[in-house]
Design a protein around this motif. Structure first.
Motif, PDB file in Angstrom:
ATOM      1  N   TRP A 270       0.846  -1.187   0.000  1.00 33.25           N
ATOM      2  CA  TRP A 270       0.000   0.000   0.000  1.00 33.25           C
ATOM      3  C   TRP A 270       0.885   1.242   0.000  1.00 33.25           C
ATOM      4  O   TRP A 270       1.964   1.249   0.623  1.00 33.25           O
TER       5      TRP A 270
ATOM      6  N   VAL B 201      -3.655   1.903   7.347  1.00 35.19           N
ATOM      7  CA  VAL B 201      -3.365   0.559   6.835  1.00 35.19           C
ATOM      8  C   VAL B 201      -2.544  -0.232   7.845  1.00 35.19           C
ATOM      9  O   VAL B 201      -2.863  -1.396   8.162  1.00 35.19           O
TER      10      VAL B 201
ATOM     11  N   THR C 209       6.160   2.981   1.871  1.00 33.93           N
ATOM     12  CA  THR C 209       5.146   1.965   1.592  1.00 33.93           C
ATOM     13  C   THR C 209       4.992   1.048   2.787  1.00 33.93           C
ATOM     14  O   THR C 209       5.908   0.893   3.609  1.00 33.93           O
TER      15      THR C 209
ATOM     16  N   LEU D 144      -8.808  -4.463   3.212  1.00 37.22           N
ATOM     17  CA  LEU D 144      -7.411  -4.158   2.929  1.00 37.22           C
ATOM     18  C   LEU D 144      -6.935  -4.864   1.653  1.00 37.22           C
ATOM     19  O   LEU D 144      -6.039  -4.376   0.965  1.00 37.22           O
TER      20      LEU D 144
ATOM     21  N   ALA E  93      -7.892  -2.706  -1.251  1.00 37.97           N
ATOM     22  CA  ALA E  93      -7.243  -1.398  -1.203  1.00 37.97           C
ATOM     23  C   ALA E  93      -5.764  -1.456  -1.561  1.00 37.97           C
ATOM     24  O   ALA E  93      -5.149  -0.410  -1.806  1.00 37.97           O
ATOM     25  N   ALA E  94      -5.170  -2.645  -1.607  1.00 34.81           N
ATOM     26  CA  ALA E  94      -3.741  -2.769  -1.886  1.00 34.81           C
ATOM     27  C   ALA E  94      -3.416  -2.283  -3.295  1.00 34.81           C
ATOM     28  O   ALA E  94      -4.145  -2.554  -4.243  1.00 34.81           O
ATOM     29  N   ASP E  95      -2.308  -1.550  -3.426  1.00 32.60           N
ATOM     30  CA  ASP E  95      -1.855  -1.091  -4.743  1.00 32.60           C
ATOM     31  C   ASP E  95      -1.329  -2.247  -5.578  1.00 32.60           C
ATOM     32  O   ASP E  95      -1.507  -2.281  -6.797  1.00 32.60           O
TER      33      ASP E  95
END
Length: 510
Positions: free
Chosen positions: A265, A272, A309, A330, A333-335
């Motif tokens: 993230w 987070v 990060t 989560l 939402a993680a990149d």
């Protein structure tokens, strides 16, 4: 099978997880001091004794293995440590092939009054596996010696590194608690505790130790078994304290499939991190992970998205659906998400494995519980990390998930006293000495001290992990061993009363 990215290509759960081989020296003649900041490899006391060439010739004749001297073209490769802060050139390197070779080295060191250190993998964070005297290199004593299919135990040689253990266990269809770095020596890993993604399911590595053979200070070889105080001491008492371990007998477990994952993230990092720490605490014992908060390098403009990060790397002994449910929102939402579901166990470890290389670093650690990691505390840690002086290498602070089977034992059942915690917290500062000036490194290390103090104060954290040795600890006896230190001293007095095996943070006899 996808390759996993890592925030820093360095220490793994095992390695320093590791610190797998630790040093030893002669007590009266080896007061080896280390500076703690930019150039700590400079000794405060010079080497006081250098054996003549004839003495080295005597040792060479006494060994079945090779004695490697400085004119050998591979000499530098044999002694170079993983942490370049503590590089020292030994007078000679004994490549031991048997317990008799180990005993011959100890006898020679005593006769010539030569300092010595013992090494298997060379990953000791504080440089205790280095010396300017005799380096006792255990790496030729490697491999699986015995397999007991009925009990599921294996006996490994004392100089075995992880990669050889892994290959042998893969052929057997079995596993232990282990880490991710192929080059780490199993000896230091086991003797200092041994953390890894399996520890919440099986216990730490030293919990699986049933027997070990040691060459003691008097040159005799003995076997420490279940119920012996000496085996108790070897289950977390740290390497280089009681003798030189030439074999380890370990309990193993059948393997099946696991799901491996890495998520990262780049936004809302305080939230987070807080949610990860609290949500993953609910995971069953078949789940193991490491949460990392990565601080980019000073010249991080060569990377895309060069800000801080948060990432999670780990494995689960169950399927992807259950992993996704555990992470909840989560997950979405993680990149970045990389996941390999239901992989054969050892194929999954190939995905999780980490390459390492020698450079400069310092790590500080402590043990925490989730209840103390409030939103305000997490925010304070993140704010401090944002102000870290950046070197030419990325740094990080991390949370290794413990709990589960690690906490099934009481603090006094083995020498590994750190039971009853949820997370092993560590802060690492990395740099490259040829590129980073001492002033910047000293500034970064001073920041690390204040960051560590903040973490201790805000979380009431306790202790430090003995496989992440930290020369700057003022009360290392309590931090590493707690109430077990008195018993460890009693064992030390029994097997090494004159403290032949001695180093800066070595256990002292009564």
């Amino acid at each position: 099978m996808g390759a996993f990215e890592t925030a820093t290509a360095r220490r793994s759960i095992l390695k320093g997880f590791g610190a797998l081989a630790v040093g030893a020296g002669l007590p009266a003649k080896a007061a080896w001091g280390q500076k703690l900041l930019a150039n700590p490899g400079v000794e405060l006391h010079p080497q006081v004794h250098c054996p003549p060439p004839s003495a080295w010739s005597d040792l060479a004749r006494a060994l079945k293995g090779a004695l490697v001297m400085p004119d050998d073209p591979f000499f530098g490769d044999y002694y170079r440590p993983n942490n370049l802060r503590f590089i020292k050139r030994p007078g000679g390197i004994a490549r031991c092939s048997s317990a008799d070779d180990v005993a011959a080295c100890l006898n020679w060191a005593k006769t010539t009054n030569t300092p010595f250190a013992v090494r298997s993998g060379g990953h000791n964070y504080a440089g205790y596996s280095n010396t300017e005297g005799l380096l006792i290199d255990m790496s030729p004593m490697a491999g699986i010696l015995e397999v007991d299919e009925k009990s599921g135990t294996v006996k490994i040689a004392g100089g075995t590194i992880n990669s050889l253990v892994y290959k042998a266990l893969e052929r057997l269809g079995r596993t232990i608690t282990h880490g991710r770095c192929d080059g780490v020596g199993a000896a230091g890993f086991l003797l200092g505790g041994g953390i890894g993604f399996n520890m919440r399911l099986y216990g730490i590595g030293s919990d699986l130790l049933h027997k070990t053979d040691l060459v003691l200070a008097d040159g005799n070889t003995i076997t420490a078994s279940d119920g012996d105080d000496l085996l108790w001491a070897c289950q977390g008492g740290g390497g280089g304290n009681f003798g030189i371990n030439t074999s380890f007998t370990l309990q193993t477990f059948k393997v099946s499939t696991v799901t491996v994952f890495e998520l990262s993230w780049s936004k809302d990092l305080d939230t987070v991190l807080y949610n990860l720490l609290h949500r993953l605490q609910e995971a069953p014992n078949g789940f193991g992970c490491k949460i990392s908060v990565s601080v980019p390098a000073r010249d991080a403009n060569c990377f895309a998205n060069a800000g801080m990060t948060v990432s999670v790397l780990g494995q689960a002994h169950f399927g992807q659906a259950a992993v996704e449910k555990l992470f909840g929102d989560l997950w979405q939402a993680a990149d970045k998400k990389k996941v390999e579901a239901d992989m054969a166990y050892w194929s999954a470890q190939d995905v999780l494995s980490e390459a390492t290389f020698p450079y400069y670093y310092r790590e500080k650690s402590t043990f925490m519980n989730t209840s103390t990691l409030t939103k305000d505390t997490v925010a304070a840690l993140m704010d401090s990390a944002r102000g870290m002086p950046r070197t030419s290498m990325g740094s990080a602070f991390k949370f290794f998930q413990v709990g589960g089977a690690v906490n099934n034992k009481k603090p006094g059942q083995t020498a590994f006293v750190h039971r009853g915690y949820d997370w092993l917290f560590s802060s690492e500062v990395n740099w490259w000495a040829p590129k980073d000036p001492d002033s910047l490194v000293n500034e970064a290390l001073a920041w690390q001290e204040s960051f560590y103090a903040l973490a201790l104060a805000r979380t009431k954290a306790v202790g430090a992990y003995q496989n992440f040795p930290d020369p700057s600890l003022k009360d290392w006896q309590q931090d590493y061993y707690g109430d077990n230190y008195a018993k460890l001293r009693a064992v030390k007095t029994k097997v090494d009363p004159k403290s032949l095996f001695s180093y800066a943070q070595g256990i002292k006899p009564v």
